[in-house]
Design an enzyme around this catalytic site. Sequence first.
Site, short mmCIF file in Angstrom:
data_model
loop_
_atom_site.label_atom_id
_atom_site.label_comp_id
_atom_site.label_asym_id
_atom_site.label_seq_id
_atom_site.Cartn_x
_atom_site.Cartn_y
_atom_site.Cartn_z
N SER A 13 0.88 -1.36 -0.07
CA SER A 13 -0.08 0.18 0.10
C SER A 13 1.07 1.24 0.09
O SER A 13 2.15 1.21 0.15
CB SER A 13 -0.67 -0.03 1.16
N LYS A 17 -2.10 4.67 -5.46
CA LYS A 17 -2.94 4.13 -6.16
C LYS A 17 -3.98 5.33 -6.54
O LYS A 17 -4.76 5.30 -7.65
CB LYS A 17 -3.74 3.11 -5.53
N GLY A 18 -4.29 6.20 -5.57
CA GLY A 18 -5.58 7.34 -5.56
C GLY A 18 -5.03 8.30 -6.67
O GLY A 18 -5.82 8.77 -7.68
N LYS A 187 13.76 -4.88 -8.94
CA LYS A 187 13.35 -6.06 -8.88
C LYS A 187 11.66 -6.39 -9.47
O LYS A 187 10.89 -5.37 -9.07
CB LYS A 187 13.39 -6.77 -7.50
N GLY A 362 -10.51 21.22 13.59
CA GLY A 362 -9.89 20.51 14.72
C GLY A 362 -11.21 20.06 15.69
O GLY A 362 -12.32 20.49 15.69
N CYS A 389 -12.79 26.51 9.89
CA CYS A 389 -13.78 26.12 11.12
C CYS A 389 -13.30 26.21 12.45
O CYS A 389 -13.72 27.10 13.11
CB CYS A 389 -13.90 24.31 10.65
N MET A 392 -11.80 29.20 13.14
CA MET A 392 -12.60 30.42 13.03
C MET A 392 -13.30 30.51 14.40
O MET A 392 -13.40 31.64 15.11
CB MET A 392 -13.96 30.32 12.06
N GLN A 393 -13.76 29.13 15.10
CA GLN A 393 -14.38 29.43 16.33
C GLN A 393 -13.41 29.94 17.52
O GLN A 393 -13.92 30.46 18.29
CB GLN A 393 -14.85 28.02 16.72
N HIS A 518 -15.14 24.68 5.14
CA HIS A 518 -13.96 24.51 4.75
C HIS A 518 -13.62 24.80 3.35
O HIS A 518 -14.08 23.85 2.50
CB HIS A 518 -13.71 22.86 5.04
N GLU A 520 -10.88 24.57 1.66
CA GLU A 520 -9.84 23.99 1.26
C GLU A 520 -10.49 22.77 0.28
O GLU A 520 -9.83 22.30 -0.67
CB GLU A 520 -8.99 23.30 2.27
N1 GLN Z 1 -14.99 20.95 16.54
C1 GLN Z 1 -15.71 22.03 15.99
C2 GLN Z 1 -16.94 21.66 15.66
O1 GLN Z 1 -17.45 20.73 15.69
C3 GLN Z 1 -14.75 22.26 14.50
C4 GLN Z 1 -15.15 21.22 13.74
C5 GLN Z 1 -13.98 21.24 12.58
O2 GLN Z 1 -12.98 22.15 12.56
N2 GLN Z 1 -14.30 20.83 11.28
O3 GLN Z 1 -17.82 22.48 15.25
#
Ligand code: GLN
Length: 544
Positions: A13, A17-18, A187, A362, A389, A392-393, A518, A520
């Site tokens: 692996s 592959k992806g 090989k 996170g 995410c 931001m919080q 997100h 990204e």
């Molecule tokens: N833990 C935070 C929430 O659940 C942020 C989630 C995240 O960063 N994807 O809202």
Amino acid sequence: MTRYIFIIGGVMSGIGKGIATASIGKILQAKGYKVTAIKIDPYVNVDAGTMNPIEHGEIFVTKDGVECDQDIGNYERFLDEELTTDNYITTGRVYQAVIQRERNLEYGGRCVEVVPDIPNETISRIKKAAKKTKADFVLIEIGGTVGEYQNMLFLEAARMMKLHNPKKVLFILISYLPVPETIGEMKTKPTQQAVKWLNMAGIQPSLIIARSKFPLDQPRKRKISIFCNVDIKDVISSPDVESVYEIPVNFAKERLGDRILHKFGLHSRRSCKKNLQDWEKLVKIIKTAKKPVKVAMVGKYFETGKFTLMDSYISVIEAIKHASWYFRRKPEIQWLSAENYEKKPRAVRELEKFDGVIVPGGFGSRGVEGKIKAIEFCRTHKIPYLGLCFGMQLAVIEFARNVAGIKDANSAEFNPGGKNNVIDIMPEQKVLLREKRYGATMRLGDYLCRIKKGTISFKAYKKQLVVERHRHRYEVNNSFRELLEKKGLVIAGVNPERDLVEIIEYKNHPFFVATQFHPEYKSRPLRPHPLFREFIRACTRKRS
Ligand code: GLN
């Protein structure tokens, strides 16, 4: 007439592959065909949502809110298509559907068996994806490596599809040729053995993509051709490269696309060379860009090593790269441990050395106070900041504590029942968590965001209504909004349906933007995400 190409891994692996699947898709697309790609993951989990990113890699989120494998992200980036739930199959999903159908008496009272009912359900899912996407080619990447127990039923599905449609189904083996240091020679034996395993499953590959540290020479190709029963032209050399975006270009040079079309009796609809021109230009920039842009990622999980982290945040990293290449810069990403700032508060000064800082998504309380320190430093020292995410919080918490004077401001995620939770749990989420319904229950996938004119975000997107992908349970507590705005927090984007805060910004700062969504996930190599683009633009300004 849809054609199906199964991509199967041999030897070991982690050989890409992806990316190989995504690259095959890219060259078929360049030849004028419509392509879609499916990832089959052999795990019993219904989706990747409940898995630890350190173990599994990034959890990618599709527009329809499926928490899936990071390879779906690779497919989206290479094919520039938005994929859906139909593009993702797991053992869990297949069994769940079969068992439900049995409970509904849909098998007409007969005995439901692992074979053929599990492969049949898999096949019907593949065909559904083909029908829905109207693709000329459906690529199906079977996770895992041939020879292991986990993916046997999916190989069985592939075999059965070929049996019923021999002219419409093709198998490609992605193999690996080691170059043991003591021998100093490439090989082929493991590849030969992988083909034997495949043969035992009733499958003969038509093409072999041979991954290795170096390009394959003719003797090696000949050997694989003879022992593995494939035409020498169908042994494709795929050496290690600096950037994964180089791989479609290499495949085209090896005439992989022509070989695939030839096997199906098809011809190129467009000049592949012309259609890969933009891509080739990008590869050139990647290889020649010298001026760096230095971005710090502040997070936890650092003891797991850089390699794991790159997998856990692959979409963020790719988005940084796309935006950097747009400005012909060489992205330099460094991982900084938030927990370090909790132990040694002065260490946060290291951020000054960077052109910009990102706090990515996170969960949980570990490292939170350190991340908040980093965010405060970026705000007060005017360092370009992009919060994603969680990023931001935590920025809202930092602002509430240090600017709005709410000293005990916090999030309900790690301070449940707190009086000043400026980040609170969404009401419907409270019920879900109480009932321990964790799987696929976050606020997931596409939601609208209305952007305020005159903000950095409006300048980036150049429009007022955008759609972005989400994955969260918590949100900005609206009862604090007025106060925070009065103190200078700019609410630059709001979800119009539920009035949830989607983007915050600060005035009098070179670039401070943080999003509940997100961005990204929607960045593409040739089309960087507008917010990442503007973030990197600000980074390059700081540098000059
Ligand atoms: N833990 C935070 C929430 O659940 C942020 C989630 C995240 O960063 N994807 O809202």
